[in-house]
Design a protein around this motif. Structure first.
Motif, PDB file in Angstrom:
ATOM      1  N   ARG B 360     113.808  76.156 -21.150  1.00  0.00           N
ATOM      2  CA  ARG B 360     114.540  74.898 -20.895  1.00  0.00           C
ATOM      3  C   ARG B 360     113.794  73.697 -21.487  1.00  0.00           C
ATOM      4  N   SER B 361     112.498  73.878 -21.708  1.00  0.00           N
ATOM      5  CA  SER B 361     111.698  72.756 -22.194  1.00  0.00           C
ATOM      6  C   SER B 361     111.274  72.971 -23.649  1.00  0.00           C
ATOM      7  N   ASP B 362     111.271  71.878 -24.405  1.00  0.00           N
ATOM      8  CA  ASP B 362     110.823  71.996 -25.799  1.00  0.00           C
ATOM      9  C   ASP B 362     109.299  72.028 -25.897  1.00  0.00           C
ATOM     10  N   GLY B 363     108.624  71.721 -24.792  1.00  0.00           N
ATOM     11  CA  GLY B 363     107.154  71.686 -24.848  1.00  0.00           C
ATOM     12  C   GLY B 363     106.510  72.969 -24.352  1.00  0.00           C
ATOM     13  N   ASN B 440     106.926  70.845 -19.612  1.00  0.00           N
ATOM     14  CA  ASN B 440     107.663  69.696 -20.150  1.00  0.00           C
ATOM     15  C   ASN B 440     106.896  68.385 -20.007  1.00  0.00           C
ATOM     16  N   LYS B 441     105.592  68.480 -19.763  1.00  0.00           N
ATOM     17  CA  LYS B 441     104.833  67.260 -19.489  1.00  0.00           C
ATOM     18  C   LYS B 441     103.668  67.085 -20.453  1.00  0.00           C
ATOM     19  N   ILE B 442     103.296  65.834 -20.654  1.00  0.00           N
ATOM     20  CA  ILE B 442     102.097  65.524 -21.437  1.00  0.00           C
ATOM     21  C   ILE B 442     101.234  64.606 -20.571  1.00  0.00           C
ATOM     22  N   ALA B 443      99.987  65.039 -20.342  1.00  0.00           N
ATOM     23  CA  ALA B 443      99.094  64.243 -19.495  1.00  0.00           C
ATOM     24  C   ALA B 443      98.599  63.025 -20.260  1.00  0.00           C
ATOM     25  N   THR B 444      98.456  61.928 -19.535  1.00  0.00           N
ATOM     26  CA  THR B 444      97.977  60.703 -20.216  1.00  0.00           C
ATOM     27  C   THR B 444      96.671  60.203 -19.613  1.00  0.00           C
ATOM     28  N   VAL B 445      96.188  60.858 -18.565  1.00  0.00           N
ATOM     29  CA  VAL B 445      94.933  60.381 -17.953  1.00  0.00           C
ATOM     30  C   VAL B 445      93.758  60.709 -18.873  1.00  0.00           C
ATOM     31  N   SER B 446      92.705  59.889 -18.791  1.00  0.00           N
ATOM     32  CA  SER B 446      91.570  60.050 -19.725  1.00  0.00           C
ATOM     33  C   SER B 446      90.743  61.295 -19.397  1.00  0.00           C
ATOM     34  N   TRP B 447      90.797  61.746 -18.149  1.00  0.00           N
ATOM     35  CA  TRP B 447      89.925  62.856 -17.710  1.00  0.00           C
ATOM     36  C   TRP B 447      90.646  64.206 -17.743  1.00  0.00           C
ATOM     37  N   VAL B 448      91.638  64.322 -18.616  1.00  0.00           N
ATOM     38  CA  VAL B 448      92.442  65.551 -18.643  1.00  0.00           C
ATOM     39  C   VAL B 448      91.594  66.796 -18.927  1.00  0.00           C
ATOM     40  N   ASN B 449      90.616  66.674 -19.852  1.00  0.00           N
ATOM     41  CA  ASN B 449      89.795  67.857 -20.168  1.00  0.00           C
ATOM     42  C   ASN B 449      88.936  68.272 -18.979  1.00  0.00           C
ATOM     43  N   ALA B 450      88.342  67.257 -18.330  1.00  0.00           N
ATOM     44  CA  ALA B 450      87.522  67.560 -17.154  1.00  0.00           C
ATOM     45  C   ALA B 450      88.397  68.197 -16.073  1.00  0.00           C
ATOM     46  N   GLY B 451      89.613  67.667 -15.879  1.00  0.00           N
ATOM     47  CA  GLY B 451      90.535  68.208 -14.875  1.00  0.00           C
ATOM     48  C   GLY B 451      90.880  69.662 -15.166  1.00  0.00           C
ATOM     49  N   ASN B 452      91.152  69.942 -16.434  1.00  0.00           N
ATOM     50  CA  ASN B 452      91.458  71.329 -16.814  1.00  0.00           C
ATOM     51  C   ASN B 452      90.266  72.244 -16.560  1.00  0.00           C
ATOM     52  N   ALA B 453      89.068  71.730 -16.872  1.00  0.00           N
ATOM     53  CA  ALA B 453      87.863  72.552 -16.675  1.00  0.00           C
ATOM     54  C   ALA B 453      87.673  72.863 -15.192  1.00  0.00           C
ATOM     55  N   ILE B 454      87.950  71.862 -14.343  1.00  0.00           N
ATOM     56  CA  ILE B 454      87.807  72.101 -12.890  1.00  0.00           C
ATOM     57  C   ILE B 454      88.819  73.174 -12.446  1.00  0.00           C
ATOM     58  N   GLN B 455      90.016  73.087 -13.011  1.00  0.00           N
ATOM     59  CA  GLN B 455      91.029  74.091 -12.635  1.00  0.00           C
ATOM     60  C   GLN B 455      90.607  75.492 -13.052  1.00  0.00           C
ATOM     61  N   VAL B 456      90.076  75.608 -14.265  1.00  0.00           N
ATOM     62  CA  VAL B 456      89.614  76.930 -14.726  1.00  0.00           C
ATOM     63  C   VAL B 456      88.507  77.426 -13.802  1.00  0.00           C
ATOM     64  N   ALA B 457      87.577  76.507 -13.435  1.00  0.00           N
ATOM     65  CA  ALA B 457      86.476  76.896 -12.547  1.00  0.00           C
ATOM     66  C   ALA B 457      87.019  77.334 -11.187  1.00  0.00           C
ATOM     67  N   GLY B 511     102.342  60.787 -16.383  1.00  0.00           N
ATOM     68  CA  GLY B 511     102.393  61.440 -17.694  1.00  0.00           C
ATOM     69  C   GLY B 511     103.747  61.271 -18.373  1.00  0.00           C
ATOM     70  N   LYS B 512     103.789  61.721 -19.631  1.00  0.00           N
ATOM     71  CA  LYS B 512     105.048  61.588 -20.381  1.00  0.00           C
ATOM     72  C   LYS B 512     105.802  62.919 -20.339  1.00  0.00           C
ATOM     73  N   GLN B 513     107.102  62.827 -20.566  1.00  0.00           N
ATOM     74  CA  GLN B 513     107.884  64.062 -20.688  1.00  0.00           C
ATOM     75  C   GLN B 513     108.021  64.414 -22.159  1.00  0.00           C
ATOM     76  N   VAL B 514     107.988  65.696 -22.477  1.00  0.00           N
ATOM     77  CA  VAL B 514     108.150  66.120 -23.867  1.00  0.00           C
ATOM     78  C   VAL B 514     109.561  65.751 -24.339  1.00  0.00           C
ATOM     79  N   GLY B 515     110.509  65.969 -23.480  1.00  0.00           N
ATOM     80  CA  GLY B 515     111.911  65.663 -23.808  1.00  0.00           C
ATOM     81  C   GLY B 515     112.744  66.009 -22.606  1.00  0.00           C
ATOM     82  N   PRO B 516     114.070  65.833 -22.706  1.00  0.00           N
ATOM     83  CA  PRO B 516     114.902  66.180 -21.548  1.00  0.00           C
ATOM     84  C   PRO B 516     114.888  67.697 -21.304  1.00  0.00           C
ATOM     85  N   LEU B 517     114.917  68.066 -20.012  1.00  0.00           N
ATOM     86  CA  LEU B 517     114.989  69.505 -19.681  1.00  0.00           C
ATOM     87  C   LEU B 517     116.409  69.996 -19.954  1.00  0.00           C
ATOM     88  N   HIS B 518     116.534  71.123 -20.635  1.00  0.00           N
ATOM     89  CA  HIS B 518     117.873  71.631 -20.975  1.00  0.00           C
ATOM     90  C   HIS B 518     118.318  72.635 -19.913  1.00  0.00           C
TER      91      HIS B 518
END
Lengths: 255, 613
Positions: B360-363, B440-457, B511-518
């Motif tokens: 449903r999402s282009d992203g 369908n989302k794009i993160a805009t916060v500056s700490w996105v990499n750190a956040g992802n690393a915490i999630q992986v941990a 965050g931003k949306q990649v596009g409308p959900l289909h």
């Protein structure tokens, strides 16, 4: 060169199938039962199907060779060959499956027969839900006495039980090869480690003939040990079984 | 439909349902923690009951003979009661569950003022209305068949539960009234104070429905773990003791959670049915959205369900090693393998639906590359989950292994391996869901990499802890710790899921949306995954319901009232599976009727020239 997706799927399935056989039958020297392998492969096929078809474009790519085989006029010869060979292979498979064999039928045997709530043992009716090993308390109260009891249990075991259950309690005693089903392997985490001591007491004391009527016919060559041993000897041998294997009887109290 | 407001409402519905799920699990863990100490209290209660029974005006449980069971028109009484009970239970589970999530969805609609939720809630409750009538009809059929075929059992039970049976009948009227006002008043009670009145009606409906279930549960758990009676079955007169028997709460929790998952799956099947028969793009989009939400409800309740089931099984074992062994190590063990296969099927279907929904999402392309790894873990955990303890071996395999015990596969057959596998399956299902949310989302916060690393941990540490608890406590300590280790395993799973989804919501805040959900852009085969979910649930409930009842073996009331009918024997697994399968087919046919009738109510014919102008 990119491998077509249909071939990728077939290669993955073949890889998993032969992977199981190589790992279990060859590397670990413990054959994987064919019934289990069939169950495993059924769900591996389901998993592969899911991964290869969740996306529309990839699904189209996956089924494109099959569609072409059925619809493309230039593939008529291949189509005819496949349409002739597939039913023949299916027929041969069905024939091989159904043909009579001299193999004894498969048997579903449960490891733990369910005990009754009460049983008549040594002339008394005992409640197996409440019955406890009278010597278990010495494990904490008097460890020295507990060791003595375990050693007495060991003597009882070596004199009576090891012929079938083995001197390492692994179910491989000298007589084990002559029995089917083979004697229980107490080292296995799925046997006495799962049970309460009252269960072992009932099972040892009443043996094969004491197994419950509800789930007959049971097959067990376990003797009725209450005819040969004393009550305290059975409790001591139970201490020994747990002590030697390092397992703990099932209980509901932490300490 | 896809603006910022829609994103916000989507978040709210998910957060709401996740909180409810979290609440269930916390309650479940609390019960589990207290449950293991129940044995002593129950034993004391039984002693009190025995003293009271000595001075009781009630007689002992009757000792029956085969002549005490009427034979009517050659009907197999056991099969008749079995099928009526099963059909009644399926419909009852559905009609009790739907108002629970309809209430939540209506509340979300009120909070967000998004009418789509209100419309969806109404459509869900509409489906359950016909099912409600069928529940009542089948309940009546069950009651009559019990009175006709098992009169002495019914008399004995009604002696003990007479008050609760009267309350049950009164509550049934109350539930009917609440449901009909709730449904027929939906469009009338709209806006402001009226909407609050309507929502309160929904709450009343749920409270009454849940109380009905609790009462019925007490009767059947009394038959498994009788209380308030002495060893001869003489009733002490304390109705609460009989209701509050040892297995009552474990069953209550298990059924409550399972009903929600089941209700979600049935309305998911309804949405799939409507999606496949839709003729317009709008209709497809609507029913795709409805199917997604139904699947989400089913998954939310499915995640804690294995824990509720494990708690119930552990309590059965704690109550009676005989019932415990019969259940999972004895004659019913192979039905548990089928259960494991069906539960695995539920997880696979739910995940497959999520993966298909990523289209449903282009992203989504950023995350679909991970799907194959999730699938490998899910299938691997699933294989461990259903590996039987008792292997079916050919004679040649038996010889090659030197006995029926497999050195490497045997340890996978016991509960620590199963618990570990199911926790891993749950965590990876949550990961699938997280990828779906991110698609369908794009993160805009500056700490996105750190956040992802915490999630992986978080995921890595959680899985390592689950494996450690399962392997160390499962195989190298005694059974008390083995059973108790399941609680930190569950808590670890919960922390990983709640922690990662909470962190994710912060990462994608603003965050931003990649596009409308289909909505509607999903393959038809994904709808069949929803059907598979509903069918698997139905069959699973039937088989496990049979096991729950069957572990009583030749007792009507365990150790107190013996079943002396010609059907007192435990049937073969194949026979039982056939009865359940036939009942499941009858149920499915009735459900299709319910779907059809819900559709018919919306059809209108304008008969030109028929009526006088």
């Amino acid at each position: 060169m990119k491998i077509p997706r249909l071939l990728q799927a077939v290669l993955v399935l073949a890889g998993v199938y032969y992977g199981f056989i190589i790992v279990f039958d060859i590397l670990l020297d413990a054959v994987i039962p064919s019934s289990l392998l069939a169950m495993y492969m059924f769900f591996v096929v389901a998993g592969v199907f899911m991964v290869f078809t969740y996306d529309e474009d990839q699904t189209r790519e996956l089924v494109a060779p099959i569609k072409a085989l059925v619809e493309d006029p230039s593939k008529r010869i291949w189509r005819n060959i496949v349409f002739a060979v597939v039913p023949l292979v299916a027929g041969a498979g069905a024939y091989m499956q159904m043909q009579p064999s001299f193999e004894a039928p498969l048997e579903l045997r449960t490891i733990h027969p369910a005990p009754p709530t009460t049983a008549k043992i040594f002339g008394k009716r005992v409640n197996l839900l409440k019955l406890e090993n009278p010597y278990r308390k010495f494990e904490k109260e008097d460890p020295e006495k507990f060791r003595e009891l375990v050693e007495e249990g060991a003597i009882v075991y070596i004199q009576n039980c090891q012929y079938c259950h083995g001197d390492k309690l692994d179910g491989k005693g000298p007589y084990a090869a002559g029995l089917n089903p083979t004697p229980l392997n107490f080292q296995d985490v799925g046997t006495i480690a799962q049970l309460q001591e009252s269960y072992l007491f009932w099972r040892i004391a009443t043996g094969g003939p004491g197994l419950p009527k509800e789930a007959a016919p049971w097959i067990s060559s376990m003797p009725v040990w209450q005819d040969f041993l004393k009550e305290d000897e059975i409790w001591k041998v139970i201490l020994y079984l747990y002590d030697y294997t390092g397992h703990h009887p099932r209980s509901w109290e932490s300490e | 439909m896809n603006g910022p407001r829609s994103r916000k409402t989507g978040r709210t519905v998910k957060t709401g349902l996740l909180l409810v799920t979290f609440g269930f699990v916390v309650a479940l863990v609390a019960f589990a923690l207290s449950g293991f100490d129940q044995l002593g209290a129950i034993a004391a209660e039984q002693e009190v009951a025995a003293d009271a029974a000595a001075a009781s005006p009630y007689g002992p449980a009757p000792k029956l003979t085969a002549a005490d069971y009427p034979s009517i028109a050659g009907i197999n009484s056991r099969v008749a009661v079995w099928i009526f009970a099963q059909l009644h239970l399926w419909f009852a589970a559905f009609v009790l569950a739907v108002p629970i999530f309809v209430f939540i969805i209506e509340a979300i609609g009120m909070r967000t003022r998004d009418k789509r939720y209100d419309d969806m809630a109404y459509e869900f409750i509409k489906v359950s209305i016909t099912a409600y009538s069928l529940t009542a009809v089948l309940g009546g059929a069950l009651l009559f068949s019990l009175i006709l075929f098992y009169p002495h059992l019914f008399t004995y039970l009604s002696t003990i539960f007479k008050e609760s049976m009267i309350y049950y009948a009164l509550l049934f009227f109350a539930e009917s009234a609440a449901l009909y006002i709730y449904y027929y008043g939906w469009h009338w009670l709209q806006g402001g104070f009226k909407k609050w009145v309507h929502l309160t009606l929904g709450l009343v409906l749920n409270a009454v429905g849940t109380t009905l279930m609790l009462l019925a549960n007490s009767w059947l758990t009394f038959m498994m773990s009788p209380a308030g009676v002495d060893a001869a079955g003489v009733f002490s007169g304390d109705a609460w003791a009989a209701i509050h028997n040892f297995l009552w709460n474990p069953i209550n929790i298990h059924r409550f959670v399972a009903n929600i998952a089941y209700g979600g799956s049935i309305v998911g099947a309804y949405a799939a049915f409507k999606f496949l028969t839709a003729t317009t793009k709008q209709e497809r989009a609507h029913y795709d959205w409805m199917g997604y939400n139904a699947n989400f409800i089913a998954i939310c309740a499915l995640l804690p369900l294995p824990f509720a089931g494990y708690y119930l099984a552990a309590e059965i074992y704690a109550y009676s090693q005989q019932m415990g062994i019969t259940l999972m190590g004895g004659i019913f063990a192979w039905l548990f393998i089928i259960q494991a296969v069906l539960i695995g099927t539920l997880f696979l279907s739910a995940n497959y639906y999520l993966w298909c929904g990523m289209g449903r999402s282009d992203g989504a392309k950023r995350y679909t590359k991970y799907i194959k790894y999730i699938a490998i873990v899910l299938v691997g955990a699933f294989l461990v989950w259903f590996t039987p303890h008792t292997l079916v071996l050919t004679n040649e395999e038996l010889k090659a292994l030197g006995g029926p015990y497999h050195k490497y596969l045997g340890p996978l057959g016991i509960m620590p391996a199963k618990n570990t596998a199911v926790n891993v399956m749950i965590i990876f299902t949550a990961l699938s869901f997280m990828f779906y949310r991110r698609a369908n989302k794009i993160a805009t916060v500056s700490w996105v990499n750190a956040g992802n690393a915490i999630q992986v941990a978080l995921y890595t540490a959680g899985i390592a802890n689950i494996l450690f608890l399962g392997i160390y406590h499962g195989y190298f300590t005694n059974t008390v710790y083995k059973v108790a280790a399941s609680i930190p395993q569950v808590l670890t799973t919960l922390i990983v899921i709640v922690g990662s989804i909470t962190l994710d919501s912060f990462i994608y805040r603003g965050g931003k949306q990649v596009g409308p959900l289909h909505w509607g852009r999903i393959p038809g085969r994904a709808q069949y995954a929803l059907f598979l979910l509903a069918v698997s649930f139905t069959w699973l409930m039937g088989l496990m319901g049979y096991i729950r009842s069957g572990i009583r073996q030749h007792w009507h009331v365990v150790d107190i009232m013996r079943d002396a009918s010609p059907d007192a024997f435990t049937p073969t697994l194949g026979y039982a599976a056939n009865v359940v399968s036939v009942a499941a087919i009858i149920f499915m046919a009735m459900v299709i009727f319910v779907f059809w009738i819900a559709q018919v109510s919306g059809n209108k014919t304008l008969p030109a020239g028929y009526w006088k102008e």
